[in-house]
Design a protein around this motif. Structure first.
Motif, PDB file in Angstrom:
ATOM      1  N   ARG A 187       0.892  -1.270   0.009  1.00  0.00           N
ATOM      2  CA  ARG A 187       0.035  -0.198  -0.045  1.00  0.00           C
ATOM      3  C   ARG A 187       0.770   1.344   0.012  1.00  0.00           C
ATOM      4  O   ARG A 187       1.895   1.373   0.445  1.00  0.00           O
ATOM      5  CB  ARG A 187      -0.953  -0.062   1.273  1.00  0.00           C
ATOM      6  CG  ARG A 187      -1.892  -1.229   1.360  1.00  0.00           C
ATOM      7  CD  ARG A 187      -3.078  -0.969   0.477  1.00  0.00           C
ATOM      8  NE  ARG A 187      -4.075  -1.747   0.438  1.00  0.00           N
ATOM      9  CZ  ARG A 187      -5.377  -1.903  -0.073  1.00  0.00           C
ATOM     10  NH1 ARG A 187      -5.477  -0.500  -0.812  1.00  0.00           N
ATOM     11  NH2 ARG A 187      -6.279  -2.585   0.144  1.00  0.00           N
ATOM     12  N   SER A 188       0.412   2.195  -0.769  1.00  0.00           N
ATOM     13  CA  SER A 188       0.826   3.527  -0.729  1.00  0.00           C
ATOM     14  C   SER A 188       0.466   4.477   0.619  1.00  0.00           C
ATOM     15  O   SER A 188      -0.484   3.928   1.423  1.00  0.00           O
ATOM     16  CB  SER A 188       0.522   4.372  -1.745  1.00  0.00           C
ATOM     17  OG  SER A 188       0.531   5.908  -1.527  1.00  0.00           O
ATOM     18  N   ASP A 201      -3.043   5.773   1.079  1.00  0.00           N
ATOM     19  CA  ASP A 201      -4.095   4.896   1.275  1.00  0.00           C
ATOM     20  C   ASP A 201      -4.446   4.587   2.861  1.00  0.00           C
ATOM     21  O   ASP A 201      -3.609   4.628   3.661  1.00  0.00           O
ATOM     22  CB  ASP A 201      -3.695   3.444   0.933  1.00  0.00           C
ATOM     23  CG  ASP A 201      -3.467   3.473  -0.646  1.00  0.00           C
ATOM     24  OD1 ASP A 201      -4.230   4.278  -1.597  1.00  0.00           O
ATOM     25  OD2 ASP A 201      -2.966   2.441  -1.266  1.00  0.00           O
ATOM     26  N   ASP A 202      -5.676   4.961   2.882  1.00  0.00           N
ATOM     27  CA  ASP A 202      -6.051   4.653   4.316  1.00  0.00           C
ATOM     28  C   ASP A 202      -5.912   3.266   4.934  1.00  0.00           C
ATOM     29  O   ASP A 202      -5.551   3.337   6.003  1.00  0.00           O
ATOM     30  CB  ASP A 202      -7.733   4.744   4.423  1.00  0.00           C
ATOM     31  CG  ASP A 202      -8.265   6.221   4.149  1.00  0.00           C
ATOM     32  OD1 ASP A 202      -7.667   6.988   4.454  1.00  0.00           O
ATOM     33  OD2 ASP A 202      -9.579   6.307   3.617  1.00  0.00           O
ATOM     34  N   ALA A 203      -5.857   2.160   4.017  1.00  0.00           N
ATOM     35  CA  ALA A 203      -5.569   1.014   4.422  1.00  0.00           C
ATOM     36  C   ALA A 203      -4.003   0.939   5.074  1.00  0.00           C
ATOM     37  O   ALA A 203      -3.893  -0.077   5.719  1.00  0.00           O
ATOM     38  CB  ALA A 203      -5.935   0.160   3.357  1.00  0.00           C
ATOM     39  N   PHE A 204      -3.408   1.736   4.419  1.00  0.00           N
ATOM     40  CA  PHE A 204      -1.911   1.578   4.898  1.00  0.00           C
ATOM     41  C   PHE A 204      -1.833   2.186   6.449  1.00  0.00           C
ATOM     42  O   PHE A 204      -1.019   1.322   7.316  1.00  0.00           O
ATOM     43  CB  PHE A 204      -0.996   2.437   4.197  1.00  0.00           C
ATOM     44  CG  PHE A 204       0.590   2.589   4.536  1.00  0.00           C
ATOM     45  CD1 PHE A 204       1.394   1.663   4.285  1.00  0.00           C
ATOM     46  CD2 PHE A 204       0.890   3.467   5.453  1.00  0.00           C
ATOM     47  CE1 PHE A 204       2.870   1.823   4.738  1.00  0.00           C
ATOM     48  CE2 PHE A 204       1.893   3.814   6.035  1.00  0.00           C
ATOM     49  CZ  PHE A 204       2.989   2.940   5.850  1.00  0.00           C
ATOM     50  N   ASP A 222      -9.052   3.639  -7.803  1.00  0.00           N
ATOM     51  CA  ASP A 222      -8.761   4.643  -7.044  1.00  0.00           C
ATOM     52  C   ASP A 222      -8.343   5.911  -7.432  1.00  0.00           C
ATOM     53  O   ASP A 222      -7.469   6.822  -6.962  1.00  0.00           O
ATOM     54  CB  ASP A 222      -8.026   4.412  -5.774  1.00  0.00           C
ATOM     55  CG  ASP A 222      -8.206   4.850  -4.382  1.00  0.00           C
ATOM     56  OD1 ASP A 222      -9.361   5.391  -4.514  1.00  0.00           O
ATOM     57  OD2 ASP A 222      -7.335   5.193  -3.774  1.00  0.00           O
ATOM     58  N   ARG A 247      -7.863   9.527  -6.303  1.00  0.00           N
ATOM     59  CA  ARG A 247      -6.859   9.905  -5.215  1.00  0.00           C
ATOM     60  C   ARG A 247      -5.491   9.836  -5.823  1.00  0.00           C
ATOM     61  O   ARG A 247      -4.401   9.973  -5.089  1.00  0.00           O
ATOM     62  CB  ARG A 247      -7.161   9.108  -3.896  1.00  0.00           C
ATOM     63  CG  ARG A 247      -8.210   9.690  -3.112  1.00  0.00           C
ATOM     64  CD  ARG A 247      -8.442   8.408  -2.292  1.00  0.00           C
ATOM     65  NE  ARG A 247      -7.431   8.489  -0.904  1.00  0.00           N
ATOM     66  CZ  ARG A 247      -7.598   7.687  -0.177  1.00  0.00           C
ATOM     67  NH1 ARG A 247      -8.897   7.036  -0.054  1.00  0.00           N
ATOM     68  NH2 ARG A 247      -6.777   7.312   0.604  1.00  0.00           N
ATOM     69  N   ARG A 305     -15.763   8.445  -0.356  1.00  0.00           N
ATOM     70  CA  ARG A 305     -14.795   8.633  -1.193  1.00  0.00           C
ATOM     71  C   ARG A 305     -14.197  10.150  -1.443  1.00  0.00           C
ATOM     72  O   ARG A 305     -13.060  10.207  -1.699  1.00  0.00           O
ATOM     73  CB  ARG A 305     -15.200   8.013  -2.683  1.00  0.00           C
ATOM     74  CG  ARG A 305     -15.579   6.751  -2.471  1.00  0.00           C
ATOM     75  CD  ARG A 305     -16.229   6.038  -3.803  1.00  0.00           C
ATOM     76  NE  ARG A 305     -15.334   6.154  -4.993  1.00  0.00           N
ATOM     77  CZ  ARG A 305     -15.524   6.139  -6.389  1.00  0.00           C
ATOM     78  NH1 ARG A 305     -16.871   6.519  -6.673  1.00  0.00           N
ATOM     79  NH2 ARG A 305     -14.630   6.267  -7.179  1.00  0.00           N
ATOM     80  N   LYS A 348     -15.335   2.505   2.705  1.00  0.00           N
ATOM     81  CA  LYS A 348     -14.352   2.412   3.503  1.00  0.00           C
ATOM     82  C   LYS A 348     -13.909   0.885   3.787  1.00  0.00           C
ATOM     83  O   LYS A 348     -12.880   0.469   4.490  1.00  0.00           O
ATOM     84  CB  LYS A 348     -14.608   3.049   4.889  1.00  0.00           C
ATOM     85  CG  LYS A 348     -14.970   4.506   4.726  1.00  0.00           C
ATOM     86  CD  LYS A 348     -13.392   5.339   4.281  1.00  0.00           C
ATOM     87  CE  LYS A 348     -13.731   6.556   4.270  1.00  0.00           C
ATOM     88  NZ  LYS A 348     -12.563   7.382   3.669  1.00  0.00           N
ATOM     89  N   THR A 396     -12.222  -2.427   2.771  1.00  0.00           N
ATOM     90  CA  THR A 396     -11.058  -2.700   2.140  1.00  0.00           C
ATOM     91  C   THR A 396     -10.776  -4.437   1.980  1.00  0.00           C
ATOM     92  O   THR A 396      -9.764  -4.770   1.318  1.00  0.00           O
ATOM     93  CB  THR A 396      -9.671  -2.120   2.704  1.00  0.00           C
ATOM     94  OG1 THR A 396      -9.534  -2.402   4.414  1.00  0.00           O
ATOM     95  CG2 THR A 396      -9.924  -0.692   2.753  1.00  0.00           C
TER      96      THR A 396
END
Length: 832
Positions: free
Chosen positions: A185-186, A189-192, A509, A512, A573, A711, A713
């Motif tokens: 993940r970057s 990213d929220d997931a990161f 995505d 973003r 989003r 949200k 993931t």
């Protein structure tokens, strides 16, 4: 560590070694996986070319190759590695975790050789750095010492494993028994950040571009609000960070309790040569600091330079064995005692070293070390007369001659390994030169600053963004994304459709991704059609269902509730994006205004010419103020719900606590509001509103379903949202067909990002979806004009919505152009 790698891993027992989204791998388990993978590689020493990703399979294979005393050549996943493969003929190629044995018994590998790394990023150059086990161990120990890495540290992989900096993070933390948070993940990213927080991340590494991305997502605000409670230190290398940015990060670190290390290194030194102690970063941000433990610098005078300033040389146990240009070089012993860095530096009176320039023509862009001479040579091979330099974070190319149809920007991007948007081409009649006949790179930089090259593809998408968002193209930074530039749920439809037409597909995505990254996306054209985002298709289908049902062309109720879910999806989003709190609030205000203002204007118009509405409709508060018994009382319920829900959530997310909680737990925060919506749906609070709640803010749970979906993931999170949807919708309307329609629509929103369809359908869906608000507002007044011709009335209502949307877009564009039109004066008359 590197001599008995499996034993070293096993000695840390059940301590966590690798942390991923789905697994925690202990050191003992990692040692077993490495040992098993090493058995697959065999005992005869081999040259292993490894295509790398930041995943467990890649890491295990890399460690297994080292454990088996093989020589590893890591390369980026998915690139063109033909030149390297042809030059070195690896025994084994590992791609997607699969081992492919190619050549056998052809390599004479020096006993000390362990690792081969490119010095030129991803340019495909066969020139490699030869590193020994001793180099790797010495550098890892040195880094672990000055960073004081301990077993409790958790380092996230923010850099690729094919890059010496990324590998050094892995080496130094595994050396000390710390854990690696392994992710592709970057940092945008929220997931990161969810993963980072879940595993109590203590550190991450970044190149200058990483910190540009962190600026965009409000990293400062997150740290100051306590959003990263376990963060202990952050490291930076891979290019020069401006002194101003170093100072601001040092201030942030001091205020929030983590250490910020500025570091200096090169692949030829395994990774690191110097670091700036965090306590000195605030007052000495221009310095590279002091040599790492075990290393020393010296400065060799250079003609024309002031006393004390010269070329920087480094000596230490981490200095490479030497370069490799081909197969035969892999048998050579180490022949480098001292590394010539090519940097011009000085030793200051306070004992700190400072780099003041480059002696050679290598530059670092996007974390890649670019050989400008190699790029020029590649262009010349393509019959392009050109010179190259760097400026403003871009590769600048002055092109005087080129073959017909030659895309110089693409050729330079291919030769350098940079994205196309990172290349700016300046067309010139002749190459600018100094009186000596040498190329004049300074003039090239000045020309680039003065001109906007017509051949630069960045202008294409910049103009597209400017047109959709109604802003000036000159104000758009290529590092900004659609959401950074104020894109919202009202403008994304037009943007997604036009971007699909431009690129041939929609990158994941996309909203973003920085503009420069979108511009570097490969264009594709597919004969079997294009994709349309599911949210766009649902928006178009739902508004048609609403209009047709109201006109009694058909009886398919539920479209408005699907629109409510889509609104929540877009809220997650486009409003709750990783930007500073003030920017988020501005985006929310803009979104609310673009719904409320047209609604109020239309109601005001309708009040003048019809008896359809009352004064409470003008306030979008009919459900609060009544009358609730009029024929038109419920006509604008959907708009009222959306506006007041957004107002309430804007207040929640504007508050520091709400903002902090949403950033820390984006999915959990949405689920908490979904739980509130479900409590209202089941009348847990005993309000007793009955069936009228269908058309009030108590229908909020549909909005919350979409929000949670945006949200989610992981598959388990999407399953949970789907389960809540099923529980909530069954029996809600007392009409199984209506409930099934709403369930299917919102389930598609949860699980299916895009739908493939003919290109014409994509355009039509985009037009209808973009006009959904104006269609909803006006259709009550349009379709009755056609009496019993209901089909014509429905079509007319949709067409009127589209035309009004186009008219408003045109008016905005006209106003913007008028506001920015040049002012004529007597001294500068208009030309006739």
């Amino acid at each position: 560590m590197f001599e008995r790698l499996v034993d070293h891993l096993a000695c840390h027992g059940d301590d966590p070694a690798i942390l991923t989204q789905d697994r925690t791998v202990t050191y003992r388990a990692l040692a077993d996986e490495v040992s098993a993978r090493a058995s697959e590689l065999g005992t005869r020493r081999k040259l292993v070319l490894l295509e790398t990703r930041n995943d467990l399979t890649t890491l295990v294979t890399y460690l297994a190759a080292l454990a088996g005393h093989h020589v590893v050549l890591p390369v980026p996943d998915g690139g063109d590695h033909t030149a390297v493969i042809d030059a070195y003929r690896p025994d084994v190629i590992v791609r997607d975790g699969v081992l492919t044995h190619r050549h056998r018994g052809i390599h004479d590998l020096h006993p000390d050789l362990a690792l081969l790394l490119s010095t030129s990023g991803s340019t495909g150059s066969p020139k490699l750095v030869r590193l020994s086990r001793f180099n790797l161990a010495a550098n890892a120990e040195s880094i672990a010492t000055y960073l004081d890495i301990g077993r409790s540290d958790r380092a996230a992989t923010t850099l690729p494993m094919s890059y010496c900096y990324g590998l050094s993070v892995i080496h130094s933390h595994l050396l000390r028994g710390a854990a690696i948070i392994l992710t592709e993940r970057s940092v945008v990213d929220d997931a990161f950040w969810e993963l980072f927080r879940a595993h109590r991340g203590t550190t991450f590494a970044g190149v200058p571009h990483t910190f540009d991305l962190l600026d965009r997502i409000g990293f400062d605000d997150t740290c100051r609000s306590g959003g990263l409670p376990h963060l202990r230190y952050v490291t930076q290398a891979g290019g020069r960070l401006s002194p101003e940015r170093v100072r601001s990060l040092a201030d942030l670190a001091g205020a929030t309790g983590f250490d910020f290390f500025v570091m200096y290194g090169a692949t030829e030194a395994t990774a690191r040569m110097a670091y700036l102690p965090p306590r000195l970063a605030r007052d000495h941000p221009e310095s590279i600091g002091v040599p790492i433990p075990g290393g020393t610098f010296r400065i060799e005078p250079v003609d024309g330079m002031p006393d004390g300033t010269g070329e920087l040389f480094y000596r230490g146990p981490n200095v490479m064995m030497g370069y490799a240009h081909g197969l035969d070089d892999l048998a050579l012993a180490g022949d480098v005692d001292e590394l010539r860095t090519g940097d011009i530096a000085r030793l200051r009176g306070d004992g700190l070293y400072e780099v003041v320039g480059r002696r050679d023509r290598f530059v670092k862009l996007y974390g890649l070390r670019i050989d400008l001479q190699r790029v020029e040579a590649a262009l010349h091979t393509d019959d392009v007369t050109a010179i190259c330099t760097d400026g403003d974070g871009l590769l600048l190319v002055a092109a005087a001659q080129r073959p017909d149809g030659c895309d110089v920007a693409s050729a330079a991007a291919e030769a350098s390994g940079l994205p196309r948007a990172a290349v700016r081409v300046v067309d010139v009649d002749e190459i600018p030169r100094l009186p000596t006949g040498k190329p004049d790179y300074r003039s090239l930089r000045e020309l680039a600053a003065e001109r906007t090259p017509a051949s630069d593809a960045a202008l294409d998408l910049r103009g597209l963004f400017a047109d959709v968002l109604q802003i000036d193209a000159g104000d758009i930074d290529p590092g900004q994304s659609f959401v950074d530039l104020g894109g919202n749920s009202l403008s994304y439809v037009a943007m997604s459709v036009r971007l699909e037409q431009e690129l041939g597909h929609l990158p994941a995505d996309w909203q973003r991704l920085p503009l420069r990254e979108l511009e570097s996306t490969q264009k594709t054209r597919r004969w079997w059609g294009t994709t349309v985002e599911t949210s766009v298709a649902l928006r178009a289908a739902a508004i048609v269902l609403v209009v047709g049902s109201h006109a009694e062309l058909w009886v398919l109720w539920g479209g408005a509730h699907i629109l409510l879910g889509v609104a929540g999806y877009n809220f997650g989003r486009f409003c709750l994006v990783p930007l500073p709190r003030a920017t988020r609030a501005r985006h929310l205000r803009s979104t609310i205004a673009w719904i409320a203002v047209p609604s109020i204007v239309w109601v005001a118009f309708a009040l003048l010419v019809t008896d359809d509405y009352t004064a409470s409709n003008l306030l979008l508060a009919n459900k609060f103020l009544g009358p609730d018994d009029s024929m038109t009382a419920g006509r604008l319920w959907f708009v009222e719900v959306i506006v007041w829900v957004l107002v309430a959530l804007a207040l929640v997310c504007w508050s520091p606590l709400g903002d902090r909680m949403e950033r820390r737990w984006p999915f959990g925060f949405a689920v908490a509001f979904l739980a509130l919506g479900m409590a209202l749906r089941w009348d847990v609070f005993g309000l007793g509103l009955g069936r009228a709640a269908w058309f009030t803010v108590l229908a909020f749970w549909f909005f919350a379903i979409g929000w949670a979906a945006s949200k989610a993931t992981t598959a388990s999170q999407r399953l949970a949202v789907t389960a809540v949807l099923a529980i909530g919708v069954v029996g809600y309307f007392g009409n199984p067909n209506r409930e099934a329609l709403v369930f299917v629509g919102l389930a598609l929103l949860i699980w299916l990002p895009a739908i493939r369809c003919p290109s014409a359908c994509t355009v039509v869906a985009g037009l209808i979806a973009e006009a959904s608000l104006f269609t909803y507002l006006t259709h009550y007044q349009v379709y009755p004009l056609f009496g019993e011709h209901t089909l014509a009335g429905v079509i007319a209502a949709v067409v009127v919505g589209i035309l009004l949307t186009r008219l408003v877009t045109w008016a905005r564009r006209w106003i913007r152009l008028r506001l920015h039109a040049p002012v004529r004066t007597a001294a500068a008359p208009a030309r006739r």
